[in-house]
Design a protein around this motif. Structure first.
Motif, mmCIF file in Angstrom:
data_model
loop_
_atom_site.group_PDB
_atom_site.id
_atom_site.type_symbol
_atom_site.label_atom_id
_atom_site.label_comp_id
_atom_site.label_asym_id
_atom_site.label_seq_id
_atom_site.Cartn_x
_atom_site.Cartn_y
_atom_site.Cartn_z
ATOM 1 N N MET A 31 0.809 -1.215 0.000
ATOM 2 C CA MET A 31 0.000 0.000 0.000
ATOM 3 C C MET A 31 0.847 1.273 0.000
ATOM 4 O O MET A 31 0.331 2.351 -0.259
ATOM 5 C CB MET A 31 -0.947 0.018 1.197
ATOM 6 N N LYS A 32 2.133 1.160 0.288
ATOM 7 C CA LYS A 32 3.022 2.319 0.240
ATOM 8 C C LYS A 32 3.590 2.559 -1.152
ATOM 9 O O LYS A 32 4.342 3.512 -1.356
ATOM 10 C CB LYS A 32 4.149 2.142 1.254
ATOM 11 N N THR A 33 3.220 1.701 -2.096
ATOM 12 C CA THR A 33 3.684 1.844 -3.475
ATOM 13 C C THR A 33 2.614 2.539 -4.311
ATOM 14 O O THR A 33 1.442 2.623 -3.898
ATOM 15 C CB THR A 33 3.976 0.465 -4.081
ATOM 16 N N PRO A 34 2.972 3.048 -5.506
ATOM 17 C CA PRO A 34 1.959 3.649 -6.400
ATOM 18 C C PRO A 34 0.853 2.663 -6.758
ATOM 19 O O PRO A 34 -0.307 3.054 -6.920
ATOM 20 C CB PRO A 34 2.775 4.051 -7.630
ATOM 21 N N GLN A 35 1.206 1.398 -6.876
ATOM 22 C CA GLN A 35 0.187 0.384 -7.178
ATOM 23 C C GLN A 35 -0.826 0.266 -6.042
ATOM 24 O O GLN A 35 -2.002 -0.025 -6.273
ATOM 25 C CB GLN A 35 0.852 -0.982 -7.422
ATOM 26 N N GLY A 36 -0.368 0.492 -4.816
ATOM 27 C CA GLY A 36 -1.278 0.451 -3.676
ATOM 28 C C GLY A 36 -2.301 1.564 -3.737
ATOM 29 O O GLY A 36 -3.483 1.365 -3.416
ATOM 30 N N LEU A 37 -1.863 2.758 -4.155
ATOM 31 C CA LEU A 37 -2.797 3.869 -4.306
ATOM 32 C C LEU A 37 -3.823 3.572 -5.387
ATOM 33 O O LEU A 37 -5.023 3.869 -5.225
ATOM 34 C CB LEU A 37 -2.031 5.145 -4.646
ATOM 35 N N LEU A 56 -6.401 1.269 -3.997
ATOM 36 C CA LEU A 56 -7.369 1.966 -3.150
ATOM 37 C C LEU A 56 -8.423 2.668 -4.002
ATOM 38 O O LEU A 56 -9.623 2.594 -3.701
ATOM 39 C CB LEU A 56 -6.653 2.986 -2.266
ATOM 40 N N ILE A 57 -7.981 3.341 -5.062
ATOM 41 C CA ILE A 57 -8.921 4.023 -5.959
ATOM 42 C C ILE A 57 -9.882 3.019 -6.591
ATOM 43 O O ILE A 57 -11.096 3.271 -6.692
ATOM 44 C CB ILE A 57 -8.156 4.804 -7.044
ATOM 45 N N CYS A 58 -9.344 1.859 -7.002
ATOM 46 C CA CYS A 58 -10.191 0.817 -7.598
ATOM 47 C C CYS A 58 -11.216 0.295 -6.601
ATOM 48 O O CYS A 58 -12.372 0.026 -6.961
ATOM 49 C CB CYS A 58 -9.324 -0.333 -8.115
ATOM 50 N N LEU A 59 -10.815 0.164 -5.332
ATOM 51 C CA LEU A 59 -11.744 -0.299 -4.300
ATOM 52 C C LEU A 59 -12.873 0.708 -4.088
ATOM 53 O O LEU A 59 -14.034 0.319 -3.922
ATOM 54 C CB LEU A 59 -10.996 -0.525 -2.983
#
Length: 244
Positions: A68-74, A77-80
């Motif tokens: 979650m600390k990576t750009p993919q984690g962000l 979150l947006i997808c969720l």
């Protein structure tokens, strides 16, 4: 022999409320309305249990925190958030269609639980515990107040248009914070507005639960209250973070 859930004191039906009803002028059976209310709260408590379990599992999983600390984690979150919004729309269309209503309610609950889990990953343990305790306290207090006020003739249906407007303002404010950093002050203001708005929604939806939701709308009623609780929790987390 009295049926289960029927309690009396000196010949007075406690569950039936004032003058044999939950509110003045009640035309339906109080026992049937109470059965509906209990069913809704049971579903809400199951949703909260799932949400808590998923959030705790995510919070204590190091791999999730790292991701979650990576750009993919962000992006996740947006997808969720988008998925939760889509599921809420679909659920509104199938809320009275069994078994699809249960299926989409479960998916909606898991999506919300994942979103809460992701948000908690970015927070410290103590603020999460404080926010959870305050959310429970506020929800119980507002619920008891709404039942008490309804039994004395108060009606909160007028809150609907104001709450929708407030929610739109809150949404716009949230988008502004994405592009215009506002620091802890903006976080605190955003959290305070959110806490007020979703406290209002708890009163409004509880009033609808008492008076306006039909017996077939238990899924819709549970989803509304569950969303109110989760959003209040997130708002309180924002307040604690902004005040830190």
């Amino acid at each position: 022999m009295m049926p289960a859930g029927y309690a009396t004191k000196g010949g007075y039906d406690i569950e039936a409320g004032v003058n044999g009803g939950l509110y003045p002028g009640m035309m339906e059976s109080p026992q049937m309305r109470w059965a509906f209310i209990r069913k809704v709260y049971i579903i809400v408590f199951i949703q909260l249990f799932i949400c808590t379990a998923v959030s705790v599992a995510m919070y204590f999983t190091p791999a999730v925190k790292t991701f979650m600390k990576t750009p993919q984690g962000l992006i996740a979150l947006i997808c969720l958030v988008i998925l939760t919004f889509i599921l809420s729309l679909v659920m509104g269309c199938v809320s009275n269609k069994h078994p699809w209503n249960y299926l989409f309610l479960f998916l909606f609950t898991v999506a919300m639980a994942g979103m809460v889990g992701v948000i908690c990953v970015y927070k410290k343990g103590m603020p999460i515990m404080i926010a959870a305790g305050l959310t429970a306290l506020i929800f119980v207090a507002l619920t008891l107040y709404t039942f008490w006020a309804a039994s004395r003739g108060s009606d909160f249906s007028f809150l609907g248009p104001f709450l929708i407007c407030a929610l739109l303002v809150l949404t716009v404010f949230g988008f502004m914070r994405v592009f215009i950093p506002m620091g802890n002050t903006g976080q605190l203001i955003y959290g305070c507005i959110g806490a007020l708005v979703f406290s209002g929604f708890i009163i409004y939806d509880t009033d609808n639960l008492i008076k306006r939701f039909s017996y077939d709308e238990y899924i819709a009623a549970a989803a509304c209250l569950f969303s109110d609780i989760i959003n209040l929790f997130i708002a309180i987390l924002n307040i604690l973070e902004g005040a830190d």
